[in-house]
Design an enzyme around this catalytic site. Structure first.
Site, PDB file in Angstrom:
ATOM      1  N   HIS A 123       0.824  -1.203   0.000  1.00  0.00           N
ATOM      2  CA  HIS A 123       0.000   0.000   0.000  1.00  0.00           C
ATOM      3  C   HIS A 123       0.858   1.252   0.000  1.00  0.00           C
ATOM      4  CE1 HIS A 123      -3.187  -2.826   1.173  1.00  0.00           C
ATOM      5  NE2 HIS A 123      -4.049  -1.912   0.807  1.00  0.00           N
ATOM      6  N   LYS A 126      -0.767   4.840   4.993  1.00  0.00           N
ATOM      7  CA  LYS A 126      -1.647   3.912   5.710  1.00  0.00           C
ATOM      8  C   LYS A 126      -1.098   3.697   7.123  1.00  0.00           C
ATOM      9  CE  LYS A 126      -3.731  -0.657   4.950  1.00  0.00           C
ATOM     10  NZ  LYS A 126      -5.109  -0.150   5.139  1.00  0.00           N
TER      11      LYS A 126
END
Lengths: 259, 259, 259, 259
Positions: free
Chosen positions: B144, B148
């Site tokens: 990701h 995050k």
């Protein structure tokens, strides 16, 4: 694949393989025997006296033994004017310093110590270090067969070290990471400031991916070693080049013209 | 991509979007407006009374709000005979049980609650569970963007759970792993017995690889979500199908004919 | 990895391998010999009379021979009540029809003809067909060692066919493609309306990637066969299951519970 | 990411953007405006007189226009002592020769013409050329969105050219290929002796993989451009460096210290 120097091609390359009975040794014996410009003159196991390589007229030694005896083997080669290519691990800074001292007295002798003979792996690590100066983010994923006992792999640790040095030299800070909640350690190991993830999967051999990321783009450098055959082009490159590079070279990179 | 049921195509699909001002909401408003067979009749923000969707003649509700108000929104829809497609998180077992009770009194109403609207991601997880019965080794790598805050991702945790259930049902043991030395945690998290690795890299959005390995082979199931647009086909599939599936469906899988 | 049926486990599985001296044959002989629940009772080469498998008390035949003799071998097995697992190519529609006729007279006998024994490859193709209904774009890249003489691979052609059938059944049109200028054929082959690209690279064995794309997302299904070992779990699954599945099964898929 | 030269840091970098209304132009305007060490002094569209950049006190010109007017824009910049960074295509050998003549009269002015501003893409191509000397096999797969009209991509053609030059210089022959049967052209295009495959897939932007293979190993160099943002670090690197590199540089490689 690079053409051998002219000096190398005039002298015959007469190779003695030490550790010829080991896994790497058997592959190497075959690869040397099949190379048209190399001659396999001796195969030695742990019980054989080193004198046998001199009797066989070897000009080059390929040492694929164990850390306990490798320094002694190489010292013997150097003292007798033989060039040496070494794939045995355990060559600490201290051992290499002592070998350099010895080589000072034999200025015509070349020695290559290579922690990794895979040309592809060495190139991938060098490219990773070069690229890591230009991307904010970098992580390493290494993947191996599940019979491996240590994690992460030595190659991944060395790659992380090269990356860390390159980034520190270029003034690049740590990879951005907002993680505040990771109760089970999914983010992996931190090696020299670089995240390293180790996968163990039946069917795989030895693989590594370096992921580099910046706004809107990603660069992935992946190396797959499917088989020990992967190490033979590097072994042959070492044997063909070592005579033209007197002194000690550490790492196959030195022979790959990486500029 | 599957043709809508005839029942669905005769009734018009008149959609009210709740949470229309959020990030997902804005994408969804555009997707609904552009779909030739759907009609966008209302866009509601947090300050708007739910009555507005009835006034606008909505037949379907798309709830993209927040866990605090989603149950109340869906209850209102069900009580008024509107079908609901729900992308809001926080629908615990208990909340779903209460919703099922309510739906028992409205047997013609359909509700879909989807933790993930990406068709590709849902397929990848389903395939991973199916394949995991047939391979000794399985690991997950999720990747990701570095903003995050939690690791591993919710999708990776759900995929690990599906894999664990499938393997346990088929009597498959844990993935082989000889690791004895991993001082820095390079082997990642163990989630329901499955290794999960989380990469955070600038340039990426939301990506997941499931690696499955057996003697001499590997199967890799990779999903890349580059953009929130990736969720729109799933949202539209939900809106087009929900009226023909009375009761509560949990997970988009239910609408994908996965056999 | 699926537990054998109870019928299978009560009868012993006594295997005769035909084509035992070929490349696949040698792997299979070893795999059968090492499986605790299978017994290797005969190894036949092309010069050996088929009667030998009866003398050895075989209950199952594994046919890994050549297209010229495989139908005769299987006919002999069926006539003598032996179950057969067949990895030989060349089983045309016509040959299979004739075999079905023969099996009608031996309703207790099972035969599996598998064009591909890799569980991973068969799963990947099945998943590709299932997923291809849900994505506007799909292409195939197959990668093999450079000694292969034909392109694309048979597996890629079969995968393209499965994908085309699935898309046609679901009413999905061709993948979007605005290409107007491709003078050298970089866009590859069109097989049943699906683009197929063939890579030939030293170091590889047999690999295939199916790429599926939609707005904002990609699903990649990749299979790697590094070694003929990859086919052995499928061979063993076939041998363990065939007795419980009377009649003809074409393709390992039939035994994989793909729903 | 490399620190700007001292010469660069003392002079202010006052940037005029030409073609400010185009897609790349809008991204560039934002990137320049946000960079703390750059000052955006003018944004010109096709209707604006070039004199405006002089009036605004620009020291640097960023040309993101069209092939028809770019040479005239750059000539104006050089004549007025402005450094220029050029992302417009169409700079043929002949145009570059004429520009070099002009620069001979302005020895303090630097110009960079970059066919590709993605640092990752330029690195990947350079690494591919370097590695291609060491592997028997090499092929290129480029992947783009399906609205692209030409195949293969310009970047793939340039990469193939760099690879071909490197191999020819090192005496490496063509990649091995035993294909005798390829009725539909699955093996793709042959560009400068290198196989190039072009994939078109909804969801993708601009991606390229160079696969290099040797006995038992593979090296994969993959670049993903997800978004035009990917070009901004290269644009900024160009603007920060061009004043310290008088004369014409062609290709961002020149500024990347690739040794």
């Amino acid at each position: 694949m690079t053409a051998p120097d002219s000096s190398t091609s005039t002298d015959p390359i007469r190779v003695a393989v030490l550790g010829a009975g080991g896994k790497m040794g058997r592959y190497a014996v075959q690869a040397v025997a099949e190379a048209p410009d190399l001659e396999l003159v001796a195969e030695l196991g742990s019980a054989d006296p080193l004198q046998r390589m001199l009797d066989a007229g070897a000009s080059h030694v390929l040492d694929l033994t164990v850390p306990q005896v490798s320094p002694e083997n190489v010292a013997f080669a150097v003292e007798n004017g033989l060039h040496a290519v070494v794939g045995t691990s355990g060559w600490s800074d201290e051992r290499r310093a002592r070998l350099r001292d010895r080589l000072a007295d034999h200025p015509e002798v070349g020695v290559l110590i290579a922690p990794n003979f895979s040309v592809g792996s060495v190139l991938a690590s060098a490219f990773a270090a070069q690229a890591a100066k230009h991307f904010p983010s970098v992580e390493i994923i290494e993947m191996h067969h599940p019979d491996k006992v240590d994690a992460p792999s030595g190659t991944a640790v060395r790659t992380a070290g090269l990356i860390a040095d390159a980034r520190s030299g270029a003034g690049v800070g740590p990879s951005p990471d907002a993680t505040t909640h990771d109760p089970d350690g999914a983010r992996g190991a931190l090696v020299d400031g670089v995240r390293v993830h180790a996968v163990r999967l039946r069917g795989l051999e030895a693989h590594q991916e370096v992921l580099l990321g910046g706004p809107g783009e990603q660069l992935v450098l992946r190396h797959d070693a499917f088989d020990r055959k992967a190490y033979m082009p590097g072994v042959l490159l070492g044997l063909r080049t070592v005579a033209s590079r007197p002194g000690l070279a550490y790492g196959l990179d030195a022979y790959l013209d990486l500029g």
